[in-house]
Design a protein around this motif. Structure first.
Motif, PDB file in Angstrom:
ATOM      1  N   ASP A   1     -94.980  59.541  16.428  1.00 45.66           N
ATOM      2  CA  ASP A   1     -95.658  58.964  15.256  1.00 45.66           C
ATOM      3  C   ASP A   1     -95.591  59.896  14.044  1.00 45.66           C
ATOM      4  N   VAL A   2     -94.525  60.675  13.961  1.00 47.20           N
ATOM      5  CA  VAL A   2     -94.311  61.567  12.818  1.00 47.20           C
ATOM      6  C   VAL A   2     -93.546  60.789  11.759  1.00 47.20           C
ATOM      7  N   THR A   3     -93.973  60.915  10.530  1.00 41.93           N
ATOM      8  CA  THR A   3     -93.267  60.298   9.409  1.00 41.93           C
ATOM      9  C   THR A   3     -92.737  61.400   8.494  1.00 41.93           C
TER      10      THR A   3
ATOM     11  N   SER B   1     -96.256  67.025   7.254  1.00 47.28           N
ATOM     12  CA  SER B   1     -95.737  68.359   6.889  1.00 47.28           C
ATOM     13  C   SER B   1     -94.786  68.945   7.921  1.00 47.28           C
ATOM     14  N   ILE B   2     -94.961  68.611   9.206  1.00 47.61           N
ATOM     15  CA  ILE B   2     -94.080  69.193  10.231  1.00 47.61           C
ATOM     16  C   ILE B   2     -92.652  68.652  10.115  1.00 47.61           C
ATOM     17  N   PHE B   3     -92.496  67.505   9.469  1.00 45.82           N
ATOM     18  CA  PHE B   3     -91.171  66.913   9.263  1.00 45.82           C
ATOM     19  C   PHE B   3     -90.261  67.865   8.487  1.00 45.82           C
ATOM     20  N   SER B   4     -90.826  68.621   7.560  1.00 47.21           N
ATOM     21  CA  SER B   4     -90.002  69.467   6.688  1.00 47.21           C
ATOM     22  C   SER B   4     -90.164  70.959   6.963  1.00 47.21           C
TER      23      SER B   4
ATOM     24  N   GLN C   1    -100.610  76.127  14.803  1.00 44.10           N
ATOM     25  CA  GLN C   1    -101.183  75.611  13.563  1.00 44.10           C
ATOM     26  C   GLN C   1    -100.347  74.461  13.000  1.00 44.10           C
ATOM     27  N   LEU C   2     -99.013  74.577  13.068  1.00 49.40           N
ATOM     28  CA  LEU C   2     -98.149  73.494  12.599  1.00 49.40           C
ATOM     29  C   LEU C   2     -98.378  72.217  13.401  1.00 49.40           C
ATOM     30  N   VAL C   3     -98.492  72.349  14.715  1.00 49.23           N
ATOM     31  CA  VAL C   3     -98.712  71.191  15.576  1.00 49.23           C
ATOM     32  C   VAL C   3    -100.079  70.583  15.293  1.00 49.23           C
ATOM     33  N   SER C   4    -101.093  71.410  15.153  1.00 45.40           N
ATOM     34  CA  SER C   4    -102.445  70.927  14.860  1.00 45.40           C
ATOM     35  C   SER C   4    -102.480  70.187  13.529  1.00 45.40           C
ATOM     36  N   ALA C   5    -101.831  70.742  12.516  1.00 48.12           N
ATOM     37  CA  ALA C   5    -101.778  70.085  11.207  1.00 48.12           C
ATOM     38  C   ALA C   5    -101.050  68.752  11.308  1.00 48.12           C
ATOM     39  N   ALA C   6     -99.973  68.699  12.080  1.00 47.15           N
ATOM     40  CA  ALA C   6     -99.219  67.454  12.249  1.00 47.15           C
ATOM     41  C   ALA C   6    -100.100  66.377  12.864  1.00 47.15           C
ATOM     42  N   VAL C   7    -100.879  66.748  13.870  1.00 46.51           N
ATOM     43  CA  VAL C   7    -101.788  65.783  14.507  1.00 46.51           C
ATOM     44  C   VAL C   7    -102.851  65.327  13.511  1.00 46.51           C
ATOM     45  N   ASN C   8    -103.387  66.251  12.728  1.00 46.97           N
ATOM     46  CA  ASN C   8    -104.378  65.893  11.708  1.00 46.97           C
ATOM     47  C   ASN C   8    -103.802  64.959  10.660  1.00 46.97           C
ATOM     48  N   GLU C   9    -102.478  65.009  10.470  1.00 46.33           N
ATOM     49  CA  GLU C   9    -101.805  64.162   9.489  1.00 46.33           C
ATOM     50  C   GLU C   9    -101.284  62.866  10.103  1.00 46.33           C
ATOM     51  N   GLY C  10    -101.626  62.592  11.374  1.00 42.12           N
ATOM     52  CA  GLY C  10    -101.281  61.307  11.976  1.00 42.12           C
ATOM     53  C   GLY C  10    -100.303  61.328  13.127  1.00 42.12           C
TER      54      GLY C  10
END
Length: 100
Positions: free
Chosen positions: A53-55, A59-62, A23-32
């Motif tokens: 391409d994570v900024t 959300s996965i950044f934190s 779910q974390l990975v999926s959300a990260a992809v949905n966020e760019g």
């Protein structure tokens, strides 16, 4: 069996945790973020995963992921690298790869 020298990756603690990582990975992809490889659970196992391409706004950044996920964040200066490293609440592990 993680004691077997032929095993390269072991299971997560339980299926719930593997689903959480998915779910974390999926959300990260949905966020760019861009999913380079992996990203899926199979029972208690989670594929080794690389995200680019994570900024800092993703959300996965934190998040504490607790799974085999590498989040790659490029930087262009030492100051920016320090800023990124200090921007999170957690510091369980980090790696800095440069050309010099």
């Amino acid at each position: 069996n993680p004691c077997d020298k032929n095993v390269t990756i072991g299971p997560l603690i339980n299926t719930k945790q593997a689903q959480r990582v998915e779910q974390l990975v999926s959300a990260a992809v949905n966020e760019g973020a861009t999913l380079e490889i992996g990203g899926h659970a199979d029972g208690v196992f989670f594929q080794p995963t690389v995200l680019t391409d994570v900024t800092a706004n993703n959300s996965i950044f934190s998040e504490e992921i607790f799974g085999p996920v590498a989040v790659l964040i490029p930087f262009s200066s030492d100051e920016q690298a320090i800023e990124l490293a200090n921007d999170g609440d957690y510091g369980l592990s980090a790696g800095i790869i440069t050309s010099n």
